[in-house]
Design an enzyme around this catalytic site. Structure first.
Site, mmCIF file in Angstrom:
data_model
loop_
_atom_site.group_PDB
_atom_site.id
_atom_site.type_symbol
_atom_site.label_atom_id
_atom_site.label_comp_id
_atom_site.label_asym_id
_atom_site.label_seq_id
_atom_site.Cartn_x
_atom_site.Cartn_y
_atom_site.Cartn_z
ATOM 1 N N GLY A 36 0.843 -1.210 0.000
ATOM 2 C CA GLY A 36 0.000 0.000 0.000
ATOM 3 C C GLY A 36 0.872 1.251 0.000
ATOM 4 O O GLY A 36 0.697 2.163 -0.830
ATOM 5 N N HIS A 37 1.845 1.281 0.921
ATOM 6 C CA HIS A 37 2.772 2.421 0.975
ATOM 7 C C HIS A 37 3.554 2.534 -0.340
ATOM 8 O O HIS A 37 3.740 3.624 -0.880
ATOM 9 C CB HIS A 37 3.790 2.237 2.106
ATOM 10 C CG HIS A 37 3.192 2.179 3.475
ATOM 11 N ND1 HIS A 37 3.251 1.053 4.262
ATOM 12 C CD2 HIS A 37 2.552 3.109 4.213
ATOM 13 C CE1 HIS A 37 2.669 1.288 5.416
ATOM 14 N NE2 HIS A 37 2.227 2.531 5.421
ATOM 15 N N GLY A 149 -3.345 7.557 1.231
ATOM 16 C CA GLY A 149 -4.219 6.443 0.878
ATOM 17 C C GLY A 149 -5.672 6.701 1.259
ATOM 18 O O GLY A 149 -5.949 7.275 2.311
ATOM 19 N N LYS A 151 -7.382 4.365 2.137
ATOM 20 C CA LYS A 151 -7.534 3.408 3.232
ATOM 21 C C LYS A 151 -7.891 4.149 4.535
ATOM 22 O O LYS A 151 -8.732 3.711 5.305
ATOM 23 C CB LYS A 151 -6.226 2.622 3.374
ATOM 24 C CG LYS A 151 -5.909 2.041 4.725
ATOM 25 C CD LYS A 151 -6.672 0.763 4.968
ATOM 26 C CE LYS A 151 -6.254 0.001 6.191
ATOM 27 N NZ LYS A 151 -5.860 0.746 7.344
ATOM 28 N N ASP A 152 -7.195 5.285 4.760
ATOM 29 C CA ASP A 152 -7.507 6.122 5.928
ATOM 30 C C ASP A 152 -8.416 7.244 5.422
ATOM 31 O O ASP A 152 -7.982 8.385 5.243
ATOM 32 C CB ASP A 152 -6.206 6.641 6.539
ATOM 33 C CG ASP A 152 -5.340 5.504 7.028
ATOM 34 O OD1 ASP A 152 -5.530 5.065 8.167
ATOM 35 O OD2 ASP A 152 -4.495 5.009 6.257
ATOM 36 N N SER A 187 -2.317 -3.298 5.904
ATOM 37 C CA SER A 187 -2.110 -2.385 7.028
ATOM 38 C C SER A 187 -0.878 -2.844 7.791
ATOM 39 O O SER A 187 -0.620 -4.054 7.894
ATOM 40 C CB SER A 187 -3.328 -2.419 7.962
ATOM 41 O OG SER A 187 -2.992 -1.882 9.217
ATOM 42 N N SER A 188 -0.137 -1.885 8.336
ATOM 43 C CA SER A 188 1.038 -2.230 9.141
ATOM 44 C C SER A 188 0.629 -3.065 10.352
ATOM 45 O O SER A 188 1.411 -3.857 10.861
ATOM 46 C CB SER A 188 1.738 -0.959 9.622
ATOM 47 O OG SER A 188 2.092 -0.172 8.511
HETATM 48 P P1 AMP Z 1 0.536 4.722 7.769
HETATM 49 O O1 AMP Z 1 1.970 4.303 7.705
HETATM 50 O O2 AMP Z 1 -0.396 3.625 8.161
HETATM 51 O O3 AMP Z 1 0.341 5.997 8.547
HETATM 52 O O4 AMP Z 1 0.124 5.059 6.272
HETATM 53 C C1 AMP Z 1 0.863 5.961 5.493
HETATM 54 C C2 AMP Z 1 0.094 6.253 4.231
HETATM 55 O O5 AMP Z 1 -0.120 5.040 3.505
HETATM 56 C C3 AMP Z 1 -1.300 6.845 4.505
HETATM 57 O O6 AMP Z 1 -1.585 7.844 3.553
HETATM 58 C C4 AMP Z 1 -2.203 5.657 4.348
HETATM 59 O O7 AMP Z 1 -3.529 5.982 3.982
HETATM 60 C C5 AMP Z 1 -1.497 4.894 3.234
HETATM 61 N N1 AMP Z 1 -1.884 3.483 3.252
HETATM 62 C C6 AMP Z 1 -1.910 2.648 4.323
HETATM 63 N N2 AMP Z 1 -2.385 1.445 3.977
HETATM 64 C C7 AMP Z 1 -2.679 1.505 2.648
HETATM 65 C C8 AMP Z 1 -3.219 0.589 1.698
HETATM 66 N N3 AMP Z 1 -3.549 -0.651 2.034
HETATM 67 N N4 AMP Z 1 -3.383 0.998 0.425
HETATM 68 C C9 AMP Z 1 -3.048 2.263 0.052
HETATM 69 N N5 AMP Z 1 -2.542 3.179 0.910
HETATM 70 C C10 AMP Z 1 -2.362 2.821 2.184
#
Ligand code: AMP
Length: 284
Positions: A36-37, A149, A151-152, A187-188
């Site tokens: 995703g990232h 994303g 996703k959020d 997701s992480s």
């Molecule tokens: P995070 O590390 O979870 O804070 O996410 C960092 C960025 O990656 C944020 O903009 C999230 O929305 C995006 N992101 C997280 N999971 C996904 C996913 N499965 N698909 C696309 N983008 C994602």
């Protein structure tokens, strides 16, 4: 890939790049990187000359101390993945770098209902902390484009509002959710699911798909409430799933829709084996 730990040094470096006419894309993350990232990095690379990624597990956006402490840290692997993806600059500040001693949040924005509902209701203070760090990062990097994303979902709506309210010269690009083969949103936090919880976790996306399938046929508010209830009763079958909310909302305002003619999104948050997951799906 250049690595920066100092905001000042990174700002100066980017200023020089921008003076040479280079466009900057920015992908803020909390690390434990997955596909995703990396899809955000890839899109940024296509759209901009240089891509900056930040990894910072922001303490002020965690309302649950345990969730913060258990947040996965895979920095060595992240670094390798970013090099492989062709990321140009990695910013990994310390907590002290982002929140120096005596720091107070003077740039607080009131997002109103957008930040009070759903995640705002279930994670008090989360969006204040998130907006605080995104604003700080945007001031350090000052990118032309910011990649986030869907996703959020609520987060990207609030960041769009932050950019508008602070009149920043950054364009937000929100990209679709990357999923595992069975539909689970990447997701992480997924690495914290044990095998039993992992099997149940897929039901979040299954419930969203079920709702999407039914919304096509129903245009009234009453119909939407019934569909929402059907989604909830489907999830009740899975005892390991503790649903916090499953709601159909207006995709722009997050208000309860008056009819199915509005642009709609279904959003869900649930705990499975002590791990809190969120997901969403645009419905029309
Ligand atoms: P995070 O590390 O979870 O804070 O996410 C960092 C960025 O990656 C944020 O903009 C999230 O929305 C995006 N992101 C997280 N999971 C996904 C996913 N499965 N698909 C696309 N983008 C994602």
């Amino acid at each position: 890939m250049l690595i920066f730990e100092s905001s000042k040094k990174l700002t100066a470096h980017i200023k020089a790049l921008k003076a040479n006419g280079l466009t900057i894309g920015f992908v803020p993350t909390m690390g434990a990187l997955h596909e995703g990232h990396l899809s955000l990095i890839k899109t940024s690379k296509k759209a901009c000359k240089l891509t900056v990624c930040s990894i910072f597990v922001n303490p002020t956006q965690f309302n649950d101390k345990k969730d913060f402490e258990k947040y996965p840290n895979t920095i060595e692997n992240d670094r390798k993945l970013l090099i492989k993806a062709g990321c140009d600059i990695l910013f990994i500040p310390s907590v002290i770098e982002m929140y120096p001693k005596g720091f107070t949040n003077r740039s607080r924005v009131n997002f109103g209902f957008l930040a009070q509902t759903l995640e705002g209701e279930h994670r008090p203070g989360h969006f204040d902390g998130m907006a605080q760090i995104v604003y700080k990062l945007l001031r350090v990097v000052a990118p032309h484009k910011l990649f986030m994303g869907l996703k959020d979902y609520q987060q990207q709506l609030i960041v769009a509002e932050l950019i508008r309210k602070k009149k920043l010269a950054t364009k937000l690009v929100a990209l679709e959710t990357k999923r595992e083969k069975d539909g689970l949103a990447m997701s992480s936090r997924n690495v914290r699911l044990d095998s039993k919880s992992r099997k149940v976790a897929v039901e979040l996306s299954t419930a969203l798909k079920l709702i999407k399938g039914k919304v096509i046929k129903s245009k009234t508010q009453k119909g939407l409430v019934e569909i929402q209830e059907k989604g909830l009763s489907y999830l009740k079958k899975f005892k390991a799933l503790e649903v916090e909310y499953l709601e159909i909302r207006n995709a722009k305002t997050l208000k309860v829709p008056a009819s199915g003619r509005e642009k709609l999104v279904a959003l869900i948050a649930a705990k499975i084996g002590g791990v809190r997951l969120i997901d969403n799906m645009l419905l029309n």
